[in-house]
Design a protein around this motif. Structure first.
Motif, PDB file in Angstrom:
ATOM      1  N   PHE A  24       0.822  -1.203   0.000  1.00 59.00           N
ATOM      2  CA  PHE A  24       0.000   0.000   0.000  1.00 59.00           C
ATOM      3  C   PHE A  24       0.866   1.266   0.000  1.00 59.00           C
ATOM      4  CE2 PHE A  24      -2.111  -3.246   2.765  1.00 59.00           C
ATOM      5  CZ  PHE A  24      -3.032  -3.671   1.825  1.00 59.00           C
ATOM      6  N   SER A  26      -7.067  -4.548   0.325  1.00 58.45           N
ATOM      7  CA  SER A  26      -7.499  -3.284   0.941  1.00 58.45           C
ATOM      8  C   SER A  26      -9.008  -3.274   1.175  1.00 58.45           C
ATOM      9  CB  SER A  26      -7.081  -2.095   0.076  1.00 58.45           C
ATOM     10  OG  SER A  26      -7.789  -2.051  -1.150  1.00 58.45           O
ATOM     11  N   THR A  51     -15.306  -1.156  -4.141  1.00 51.01           N
ATOM     12  CA  THR A  51     -14.127  -0.674  -4.865  1.00 51.01           C
ATOM     13  C   THR A  51     -14.348   0.690  -5.478  1.00 51.01           C
ATOM     14  OG1 THR A  51     -13.576  -2.944  -5.452  1.00 51.01           O
ATOM     15  CG2 THR A  51     -12.505  -1.219  -6.717  1.00 51.01           C
ATOM     16  N   ARG A  70      -3.582  -5.915  -4.394  1.00 57.54           N
ATOM     17  CA  ARG A  70      -3.681  -4.832  -3.412  1.00 57.54           C
ATOM     18  C   ARG A  70      -5.144  -4.426  -3.192  1.00 57.54           C
ATOM     19  NH1 ARG A  70      -1.637   0.017  -6.025  1.00 57.54           N
ATOM     20  NH2 ARG A  70      -3.782   0.044  -6.801  1.00 57.54           N
ATOM     21  N   THR A  71      -5.903  -4.345  -4.293  1.00 55.06           N
ATOM     22  CA  THR A  71      -7.302  -3.937  -4.198  1.00 55.06           C
ATOM     23  C   THR A  71      -8.117  -4.941  -3.397  1.00 55.06           C
ATOM     24  OG1 THR A  71      -7.160  -2.749  -6.302  1.00 55.06           O
ATOM     25  CG2 THR A  71      -9.367  -3.348  -5.525  1.00 55.06           C
ATOM     26  N   HIS A  75      -4.679  10.927  -8.062  1.00 59.36           N
ATOM     27  CA  HIS A  75      -4.832  10.756  -6.614  1.00 59.36           C
ATOM     28  C   HIS A  75      -5.267  12.067  -5.941  1.00 59.36           C
ATOM     29  CE1 HIS A  75      -3.219   6.684  -6.627  1.00 59.36           C
ATOM     30  NE2 HIS A  75      -2.257   7.099  -7.411  1.00 59.36           N
ATOM     31  N   ALA A  94      -9.439   4.273   1.485  1.00 62.65           N
ATOM     32  CA  ALA A  94      -9.035   3.568   0.265  1.00 62.65           C
ATOM     33  C   ALA A  94      -8.053   4.406  -0.534  1.00 62.65           C
ATOM     34  CB  ALA A  94     -10.267   3.233  -0.581  1.00 62.65           C
ATOM     35  N   TYR A 140      -9.053   4.379  -7.348  1.00 60.61           N
ATOM     36  CA  TYR A 140     -10.476   4.381  -7.670  1.00 60.61           C
ATOM     37  C   TYR A 140     -11.226   5.301  -6.698  1.00 60.61           C
ATOM     38  CZ  TYR A 140      -8.860  -0.186  -9.418  1.00 60.61           C
ATOM     39  OH  TYR A 140      -8.153  -1.197 -10.017  1.00 60.61           O
ATOM     40  N   GLU A 178      -5.351   3.491  -3.304  1.00 64.59           N
ATOM     41  CA  GLU A 178      -6.109   2.954  -4.432  1.00 64.59           C
ATOM     42  C   GLU A 178      -6.423   4.061  -5.451  1.00 64.59           C
ATOM     43  OE1 GLU A 178      -7.599  -0.488  -4.977  1.00 64.59           O
ATOM     44  OE2 GLU A 178      -5.676  -0.563  -3.967  1.00 64.59           O
TER      45      GLU A 178
END
Length: 449
Positions: A14, A305, A325, A301-302, A349, A73, A81, A79
Motif C-alpha cells: 500500500f 485493501s 471498490t 492490493r485492491t 490521486h 481507500a 479508484y 487505491e
C-alpha cells in the motif's frame, strides 16, 4: 524512461499519501464531494432509524464512520479508484437482513457476519490470485441473473416493501427526482442534447445532484417536505452508536449467521469484480491522454485493501455493503478532468482525495447541512435504489445471447429477489445447467461493437 507515480509513504503493498502534502486540494472536486457525497452518504440514515433502532444523530455517526473508512481507500491504501458502496448488492442485503431478522441487535449481528464473510473471501481470493479465475469460471447466464436479481430487489423495495414509508409519503418529490436523474443518466434523446449543448453535459455530470435539488425545491411547494434547519455544530455520538451495533458491545454473530451469509458474500463478490474491471478500463482510457503519470493497477492490493476495510467496518459500524471498490459516476467525472492535463489536475490521486474532502469528515459536523438534508433522505434512498435497479436491469439484459438465456436470467433474478440468497443461488445454478448449460465467457470485459 518509466512514468513517475505520485510519491507517498509505502507500507507493504500500500501507499499512504498525506493530504495537502502528497495530494493537492482541487475546489471543483471538493465542492461536488461536499454536496453529492452528503446526499448519498446519508441516504441510509432513514433505514438505520426505521429498522436498526438508531436515532438521527447516532445514524449520522455511523455514516461518518463509513465515510472515513471509504476515504481510507485513497489516503491510507493508495487505491486509484473513487470508492463507494457495492450498490447493486444493497437491495439483496436489505431483503436478507430485514426479512430474516426481527430485532435491531440481530440485524446488526447479521451485518457483521456478512461483512466479515466478505472480508475473508476477498482476502483469500486476493492473496491466492483465484479471484479472476473464479469469475471467469462463472457462466454468463448466472452472472446476468445475479445482476437482474439486484435490479428486481431494488425496485421491489421502493415500490412495495418500503412504499408506505417513503414513496407514498413524498410521491411527487421522489417521482421528479427519479425522472430527472434517469433522463440525464440514461435517456438517448438527452445524450444527443448533451453532445450538442455544454449546459446539459454539465448537469449530467453532477450525477444525483440535479434530481435531488429539484426534489428539495418542489417538495415544500407540494407539502411533502418541511424544513427545520438548526444552526450550530453537531458532535456525532460515536460512543452511543457503537454501544448499539458493534459486536464488541452487543455480542458476536452466531455460527449459523456466518454460514447463512456465505451465498450473499459470493453474490456480492461477483458484482465487486465487475466494478474492478470497469474501474481499470476507465483508468486505462485516461492514461491514453495522460502520459506523464503512472497509475498502479494492482488487483491483489485492491482485494486486500477492500477486505481490510470491510473487516474494520464489520466490527465498528456494520452495514454491508457500504465498502466497495468504486463509485462509477464519480470515477468517470474525475478521470475526465484528469485527462485534460497536468495544468487541470496534477495527479489522479489528488482529484480523488479532493472529492472525498481529503478524508476530513467536515459535512458530518455541520448541523445546518444535516438538518437541511434530513427531510430529503428518504428521497435520496429511493433515488439511489431506482437508479440502481434501472442500471442493473439494462446491464443484465445485455449479457444473454439468446431467448432461452434471457428467460433463464429473469427466473434467476426473481428467485434471488424473492427468496433467501442460498435458495436463489442454488436455483440459479440448477436453472443455468438445465436450461442453458455452463455458458462460460473467457473474456469478462464487455466490448461494444
Amino acid at each position: 524512461m518509466s512514468k513517475p507515480e505520485l510519491p507517498g509513504w509505502r507500507w507493504g503493498p500500500f501507499t499512504f499519501r498525506m493530504p495537502f502534502y502528497h495530494t493537492r486540494l482541487y475546489w471543483q472536486e471538493a465542492m461536488q464531494g461536499l454536496f453529492v457525497a452528503a446526499a448519498t452518504g446519508l441516504a441510509l440514515v432513514p433505514l438505520m432509524m426505521e429498522f436498526f433502532g438508531l436515532g438521527f444523530e447516532e445514524a449520522v455517526a455511523v455514516s461518518m464512520i463509513h465515510s472515513a473508512i471509504i476515504a481510507s481507500a485513497i489516503i491510507v491504501f493508495g487505491e486509484p479508484y473513487a470508492p463507494g458502496w457495492i450498490t447493486p448488492a444493497l437491495p439483496l442485503v436489505l431483503a436478507y437482513v430485514l426479512g430474516g431478522y426481527d430485532d435491531p441487535a440481530s440485524r446488526w449481528q447479521a451485518m457483521t457476519a456478512l461483512s466479515l464473510n466478505f472480508a475473508a473471501l476477498l482476502f483469500i481470493l486476493g492473496i491466492s490470485g483465484l479471484g479472476k479465475k473464479f469469475v471467469l469460471w462463472l457462466p454468463d447466464t448466472l452472472k446476468a441473473g445475479i445482476i437482474l436479481g439486484a435490479a428486481i430487489a431494488a425496485l421491489k423495495r421502493v415500490f412495495i416493501d418500503d412504499a408506505e414509508r417513503f414513496l407514498l409519503q413524498q410521491p411527487i418529490a421522489i417521482t421528479l427526482a427519479c425522472a430527472v436523474c434517469l433522463i440525464f443518466a440514461f435517456s438517448l434523446p438527452m445524450a444527443k442534447l448533451k453532445a450538442k449543448y455544454k449546459v446539459f453535459a454539465i448537469i449530467g455530470a453532477l450525477g444525483l445532484l440535479p434530481g435531488f435539488i429539484i426534489a428539495a425545491a418542489v417538495g415544500p411547494l407540494v407539502g411533502e417536505v418541511s424544513y427545520d434547519i438548526q444552526w450550530g455544530i453537531l458532535i456525532p455520538p460515536v460512543g452511543a452508536a457503537w454501544a448499539q451495533m458493534s459486536p464488541f458491545a452487543i455480542g458476536w454473530p452466531s455460527l449459523e449467521m456466518f454460514l447463512q451469509g456465505i451465498p450473499l458474500a459470493i453474490i456480492t463478490y461477483v458484482i465487486l469484480f465487475g466494478d474492478m474491471v470497469t474501474g481499470n478500463e476507465v483508468i486505462r482510457d485516461g492514461l491514453t491522454a495522460r502520459h506523464d503519470e503512472h497509475i498502479d493497477i494492482n488487483p491483489t492490493r485492491t482485494h486486500i485493501s477492500v477486505a481490510i476495510r470491510n473487516a474494520v467496518m464489520g466490527v465498528t459500524a456494520p452495514f454491508f455493503p457500504t465498502q466497495g471498490t468504486m463509485w462509477t459516476g464519480v470515477q468517470v467525472i474525475i478521470v475526465q478532468r484528469w485527462k485534460l492535463g497536468i495544468e487541470n489536475m496534477n495527479s489522479l490521486h489528488s482529484g480523488l482525495a479532493s472529492y472525498y474532502l481529503m478524508g476530513l469528515p467536515i459535512m458530518f459536523f455541520l448541523l445546518p447541512l444535516l438538518t437541511g438534508l434530513q427531510p430529503l433522505l428518504g428521497i435520496a434512498l429511493s433515488l439511489t435504489l431506482v437508479l440502481t435497479g434501472f442500471a442493473c436491469a439494462y446491464v443484465a439484459m445485455a449479457i444473454p445471447q439468446n431467448n432461452t438465456a434471457r428467460g433463464t436470467v429473469v427466473l434467476i433474478g426473481a428467485a434471488l429477489a424473492f427468496f433467501e440468497p442460498w435458495i436463489g443461488l442454488t436455483f440459479g445454478v440448477l436453472a443455468t445447467l438445465l436450461l442453458v448449460g455452463w455458458d462460460v465467457n473467457r473474456d469478462p470485459i464487455p466490448h461494444e461493437d
